[in-house]
Design a protein around this motif. Structure first.
Motif, PDB file in Angstrom:
ATOM      1  N   THR A 502       9.609  77.749  56.477  1.00 30.67           N
ATOM      2  CA  THR A 502      10.730  77.326  57.346  1.00 30.67           C
ATOM      3  C   THR A 502      10.765  75.812  57.491  1.00 30.67           C
ATOM      4  O   THR A 502      11.845  75.213  57.524  1.00 30.67           O
ATOM      5  CB  THR A 502      10.602  77.985  58.727  1.00 30.67           C
ATOM      6  OG1 THR A 502       9.289  77.734  59.250  1.00 30.67           O
ATOM      7  CG2 THR A 502      10.846  79.480  58.644  1.00 30.67           C
ATOM      8  N   ALA A 506      13.977  73.588  56.330  1.00 26.91           N
ATOM      9  CA  ALA A 506      14.723  72.904  57.409  1.00 26.91           C
ATOM     10  C   ALA A 506      14.853  71.409  57.164  1.00 26.91           C
ATOM     11  O   ALA A 506      15.820  70.781  57.619  1.00 26.91           O
ATOM     12  CB  ALA A 506      14.029  73.160  58.743  1.00 26.91           C
ATOM     13  N   LEU A 524      11.310  83.210  51.094  1.00 23.31           N
ATOM     14  CA  LEU A 524      11.443  83.729  52.459  1.00 23.31           C
ATOM     15  C   LEU A 524      12.425  84.910  52.492  1.00 23.31           C
ATOM     16  O   LEU A 524      12.197  85.910  53.182  1.00 23.31           O
ATOM     17  CB  LEU A 524      11.916  82.611  53.397  1.00 23.31           C
ATOM     18  CG  LEU A 524      11.919  82.933  54.900  1.00 23.31           C
ATOM     19  CD1 LEU A 524      10.553  83.397  55.389  1.00 23.31           C
ATOM     20  CD2 LEU A 524      12.376  81.702  55.699  1.00 23.31           C
ATOM     21  N   ILE A 547      14.933  82.361  61.285  1.00 22.38           N
ATOM     22  CA  ILE A 547      15.829  81.579  60.409  1.00 22.38           C
ATOM     23  C   ILE A 547      17.022  81.062  61.224  1.00 22.38           C
ATOM     24  O   ILE A 547      17.423  79.898  61.075  1.00 22.38           O
ATOM     25  CB  ILE A 547      16.307  82.449  59.216  1.00 22.38           C
ATOM     26  CG1 ILE A 547      15.141  82.689  58.243  1.00 22.38           C
ATOM     27  CG2 ILE A 547      17.481  81.803  58.481  1.00 22.38           C
ATOM     28  CD1 ILE A 547      15.430  83.682  57.144  1.00 22.38           C
ATOM     29  N   ARG A 550      15.523  78.176  63.615  1.00 20.58           N
ATOM     30  CA  ARG A 550      14.916  76.986  62.985  1.00 20.58           C
ATOM     31  C   ARG A 550      15.811  76.351  61.922  1.00 20.58           C
ATOM     32  O   ARG A 550      15.804  75.134  61.739  1.00 20.58           O
ATOM     33  CB  ARG A 550      13.587  77.375  62.312  1.00 20.58           C
ATOM     34  CG  ARG A 550      12.517  77.844  63.288  1.00 20.58           C
ATOM     35  CD  ARG A 550      11.746  76.645  63.872  1.00 20.58           C
ATOM     36  NE  ARG A 550      10.729  77.102  64.801  1.00 20.58           N
ATOM     37  CZ  ARG A 550       9.491  77.442  64.441  1.00 20.58           C
ATOM     38  NH1 ARG A 550       9.134  77.376  63.168  1.00 20.58           N
ATOM     39  NH2 ARG A 550       8.622  77.826  65.358  1.00 20.58           N
ATOM     40  N   ILE A 551      16.526  77.171  61.165  1.00 20.42           N
ATOM     41  CA  ILE A 551      17.266  76.650  59.991  1.00 20.42           C
ATOM     42  C   ILE A 551      18.768  76.820  60.170  1.00 20.42           C
ATOM     43  O   ILE A 551      19.544  75.887  59.916  1.00 20.42           O
ATOM     44  CB  ILE A 551      16.808  77.376  58.699  1.00 20.42           C
ATOM     45  CG1 ILE A 551      15.290  77.296  58.530  1.00 20.42           C
ATOM     46  CG2 ILE A 551      17.503  76.796  57.472  1.00 20.42           C
ATOM     47  CD1 ILE A 551      14.711  78.284  57.543  1.00 20.42           C
ATOM     48  N   PHE A 556      20.603  78.016  55.494  1.00 19.21           N
ATOM     49  CA  PHE A 556      19.678  78.783  54.643  1.00 19.21           C
ATOM     50  C   PHE A 556      20.375  79.228  53.349  1.00 19.21           C
ATOM     51  O   PHE A 556      19.827  79.069  52.245  1.00 19.21           O
ATOM     52  CB  PHE A 556      19.180  80.009  55.421  1.00 19.21           C
ATOM     53  CG  PHE A 556      18.247  80.896  54.642  1.00 19.21           C
ATOM     54  CD1 PHE A 556      16.882  80.637  54.598  1.00 19.21           C
ATOM     55  CD2 PHE A 556      18.729  81.994  53.940  1.00 19.21           C
ATOM     56  CE1 PHE A 556      16.025  81.442  53.872  1.00 19.21           C
ATOM     57  CE2 PHE A 556      17.877  82.810  53.212  1.00 19.21           C
ATOM     58  CZ  PHE A 556      16.517  82.535  53.181  1.00 19.21           C
TER      59      PHE A 556
END
Length: 931
Positions: A502, A506, A524, A547, A550-551, A556
């Motif tokens: 992650t 990111a 992932l 996800i 964080r992203i 993603f």
């Protein structure tokens, strides 16, 4: 030039015209444009009208060649005018071929045997094809026997014309499948291979090179010609090309070129772009004729130039790719070292050695990939060298697995990448090996506990090594985790892995790092898609929430798309062979690009799915898996029954053939018995005839109707009667003595009559008894006397017969003395006939025994046949039941798939593959029902 053109056009004398054309020829090189513009029409007219004079025709053809051809001396070509010169030749060619009759006329002239006509004609036609290839090819193709006429050039005894004919056919066959087929069916392969052999195969000169280039034109991307080449057994004729001998010191530049083209020709036949069936049949032919073995010999030889060695490795790769027999043979090849090492190990040592040339390392990687392609047995052997139970503790020999691990963790990034890709190919489409590889433990340093291979890969990733190394390791991990839930669980079990991925995704990094970010996103995504929710902290839903936080889902998906948008990805997706202009461009593997295509869309959908949809999908998946297992089970049962049916059919066939053989044997024996019977009857008849013949010579053996055998019988009867007579006489004498006794007793009774009367009353009863006994004796005497008289009469008769028989015997003895020679001969013949009859009877008995045994065998076989037929009927009935069950299962599966589609689950690819498999099974089922 104008005057000379006028002379050509207007002179009546042939000599004048010839001189004018010769003068034009001498001017045509220097003043090409002027001669071409002014004289072309006149020169074509000369070709049409002066066919009878070969000299003027030759000059005219040479002049046209100088005008049209661009093959001028380099000194005469200026750099700035090169393009203009090309255009000039093309323009003149266009003028010449505008009238198609000109090309047809040229084809007619090429047929002439005269050297001064044929050679310049060939050169001119070659030049026309170079300038305006497709147009000239079309004209030749539509002209009657156009291509066939040009094929005759290969049979010309003059090498100059033959060699230029090869160059002409090279130009003619470029990018034209129709002409390639015609040339091939005009026996081109036979002629070209004969020329190559005559010239000395790889040791030959430039003529061999030209022939090989022409063969490449005929075979490349032409499935029809490739099939014709294989069916004509021409692959077998390629084997001597690669017999380079042990003294590999003398490699001339021409020999290297020839061998390079020969190897390329082999690759054309087994190229991965060809239809799989054609490639497979060529691969098998190359193994059976020993061509693969010869290539492996070059592979392991010393002193071979690097570029030839590289091309040989690439050729061997494609000859073994996807062919189990060839792959097994390659696995058994050993290098001539002490101790001998497998060729695979020696090649891998070159691949992970950074001092080896880059192209050679790429070739070895390709070879390893081809060895493992659709080869589960080979994959298992490679992975087994990494497992703890099979590692050689002594450390005397280096295994393929140890070399791959060494390359994977070396300081050279190229070795890391090659080893990672090679190991990924060992796991390709093999879930069992993916699970087994989780057992591999590595000792990182002394004193520290061993770590798993999976853990070590993730450790190196997190250490921030070179981009190439990280890309290689990420491709290995993606391949390893895809379609293997256990591997995903092991990966997620390490708490550092998900935060690392992650974190990588990111960040906003440079262009080089974008590729790594895309691969991290893919890894992932695989961890989510193939997650079986066995770890509470890393369930699908929690990872998706991570996800999102964080992203971000959009971010993603964007990072995931970096992979397929990369330029190097597009290059790698084109063909299986890894070909990179430099080591820096070595990023993607062909098989990995297929995996990305397969997973990219699936992962994107999985990220956007809710937990409820996931649950439903999981339920449907489980149901589908159950149904798949049932279907697989029934498929297995059907396969087993198919095999049993096949075996039973084979047994029935063998028993039928045995039965037929036995029946044929019985028929043969019956005919032999009949023959023996006929012979026996014939001998019997002959024996009867011989007896009649001997009896007709005299009454030696027959007199008064009595034969010798009957005489002996009569003698025996006479003896018997004599014995009986004596016996009866003895009995008669006994009876006489009894009568005498009785008469004396009667007298005594008369003398004592008075005394008896005195005692009359006392002995009356006794005298009555005596009187009765006397009567009985008298009656017996009368009977015996009658019998005696009868016997006496018989005795008299026998004496008469004896009296008549004695002279017969005496006469026969005298006759026998006179005909002893005849009797001896007859006895000998009778003995021989008796022995033959005895032998025939014995043979008859043995044949009867054989007939009895064979008839019993036939009965047994018929019983077995009936049993087998009953078994076949029962198995067919079971199979019909199974097919009904399968149909029900298919209906359930289709209903579930419709539900999945309604839920938005992608099932198209799986449906396609399933339908393909099911289609095959249905076909099998139909065939069985038809049977």
């Amino acid at each position: 030039i104008q005057k000379l053109c006028d002379r050509v056009a207007s002179s009546t004398l042939l000599d004048d015209r010839r001189d004018a054309v010769r003068a034009l020829k001498s001017l045509s090189k220097k003043y090409r444009l002027e001669v071409g513009i002014q004289a072309m029409e006149h020169l074509i007219h000369v070709l049409q009208t002066d066919r009878s004079d070969s000299e003027i025709i030759g000059y005219a053809l040479d002049t046209l060649y100088n005008v049209i051809s661009n093959d001028l001396e380099e000194e005469e070509q200026e750099e700035n005018s090169a393009k203009q010169v090309d255009d000039l030749g093309s323009q003149f060619t266009e003028i010449f071929i505008k009238q198609q009759e000109n090309v047809t006329l040229l084809l007619t002239l090429v047929e002439e045997f005269d050297f001064h006509v044929r050679w310049p004609g060939v050169k001119l036609l070659t030049s026309l094809l170079k300038q305006q290839g497709p147009q000239v090819q079309q004209i030749i193709l539509v002209s009657p026997m156009g291509v066939s006429r040009l094929m005759d050039l290969l049979a010309d005894s003059r090498e100059v014309i033959r060699n230029d004919g090869v160059l002409l056919l090279q130009q003619l066959t470029k990018s034209n499948a129709a002409i390639q087929k015609i040339v091939a069916f005009e026996n081109a392969f036979e002629r070209l291979l004969d020329i190559i052999t005559e010239e000395g195969n790889s040791d030959g000169g430039i003529v061999v090179e030209d022939c090989l280039l022409l063969l490449q034109n005929l075979l490349k991307n032409n499935n029809s010609n490739q099939n014709f080449f294989k069916e004509g057994s021409y692959i077998q004729r390629m084997k001597p090309w690669f017999e380079v001998g042990d003294d590999n010191c003398g490699w001339s530049a021409q020999k290297v070129t020839n061998l390079h083209l020969m190897l390329q020709l082999v690759r054309v036949l087994v190229s991965p772009t060809n239809p799989p069936g054609a490639t497979s049949s060529c691969q098998k032919a190359m193994f059976h004729c020993g061509l693969l073995q010869q290539l492996c010999t070059i592979l392991m030889a010393t002193g071979v130039p690097a570029d030839i060695l590289t091309e040989t490795i690439n050729t061997v790769s494609e000859v073994i790719r996807g062919c189990q027999t060839n792959q097994d043979y390659f696995a058994s090849v050993n290098a001539p070292s002490n101790p001998p090492r497998p060729a695979i190990v020696v090649l891998l040592m070159s691949m992970v050695n950074e001092r080896q040339p880059f192209v050679l390392r790429c070739a070895v990687l390709y070879c390893f990939q081809c060895f493992l392609y659709k080869n589960q047995k080979g994959q298992g052997e490679i992975v087994s060298t990494l497992l703890p139970s099979t590692i050689d503790a002594t450390g005397n020999s280096v295994s393929a697995g140890q070399l791959l691990c060494g390359g994977l963790f070396s300081t050279d990034s190229l070795s890391n990448w090659c080893a990672a890709v090679a190991l990924a190919h060992a796991l390709q489409e093999n879930a069992t090996l993916k699970e087994q590889l989780l057992r591999v433990q590595l000792a990182t340093s002394i004193g520290n506990p061993p770590v798993s291979l999976l853990q070590q890969c993730t450790n190196i990733l997190s250490q921030g090594s070179k981009v190439q190394t990280r890309v290689g390791l990420l491709m290995l991990l993606c391949t390893w985790l895809s379609n293997c839930s256990i591997a995903v669980t092991h990966f997620l079990h390490n708490p550092a892995n998900v935060p690392f991925l992650t974190g990588q995704i990111a960040e906003n990094l440079g262009e080089e790092e974008q590729l790594v970010q895309g691969l991290c996103a893919l890894l992932l995504g695989i961890s989510i898609y193939y997650n079986d929710n066995s770890l509470e902290n890393y369930r699908k839903e929690k990872l998706k929430q991570l996800i999102e936080k964080r992203i971000g889902r959009e971010n993603f998906i964007e990072k995931l798309g970096f992979i397929s948008k990369h330029e190097l990805y597009s290059r790698a997706a084109q063909k299986p062979q890894p070909s990179f202009s430099s080591p820096d461009h070595m990023m993607f593997d062909h098989e990995f690009t297929k995996l990305v295509k397969e997973l990219e869309g699936v992962i994107s959908k999985a990220i956007y799915k809710s937990s409820e949809e996931d649950k439903k999908e999981e339920e449907v998946k489980k149901t589908l898996e159950q149904h798949d297992n049932i279907v697989t089970h029934y498929k297995k049962v059907i396969r087993e029954q198919d095999q049993e049916l096949e075996e039973l059919k084979q047994r029935i066939n063998t028993l039928t053939s045995q039965n037929e053989q036995l029946q044929a044997t019985v028929t043969q024996q019956v005919s032999q018995i009949q023959q023996h019977k006929d012979q026996y009857n014939l001998l019997k008849v002959q024996l009867g005839k011989d007896n009649q013949h001997h009896n007709s010579h005299g009454d030696t053996f027959q007199m008064n109707g009595i034969q010798t055998e009957e005489v002996s019988k009569l003698k025996e009867e006479l003896e018997e009667w004599k014995n009986k007579h004596e016996l009866l006489q003895g009995q008669l004498r006994e009876k006489d003595s009894v009568i005498e006794k009785l008469s004396s007793s009667q007298l005594e009774m008369g003398a004592t009559e008075q005394a008896s009367q005195i005692s009359k009353f006392g002995g009356l009863e006794h005298s009555n008894e005596l009187q009765k006994e006397l009567e009985m004796l008298r009656s017996q005497i009368q009977l015996q006397s009658a019998e005696i008289s009868k016997l006496q009469m018989e005795n008299q008769k026998l004496q008469v017969m004896n009296a008549t028989a004695d002279p017969v015997l005496r006469d026969s003895g005298a006759a026998a003395a006179t005909s002893s020679e005849l009797e001896g001969r007859l006895e000998q013949e009778i003995k021989e006939l008796k022995s033959e009859v005895k032998a025939l009877s014995e043979e008859k008995e043995s044949l009867k025994q054989q007939l009895d045994s064979s008839s019993s065998t036939v009965a047994i076989l018929q019983d077995e046949k009936s049993k087998l037929q009953r078994e076949v009927a029962e198995s067919k009935k079971e199979q019909d039941d199974l097919l009904v069950l399968l149909a029900d299962q298919d209906q359930k599966i289709s209903a579930l798939k419709i539900k999945l589609k309604d839920l938005g689950v992608p099932v198209e690819d799986e449906d396609d593959t399933e339908s393909g498999d099911q289609g095959d099974e249905d076909e099998d089922g139909d065939e069985e029902e038809q049977d």
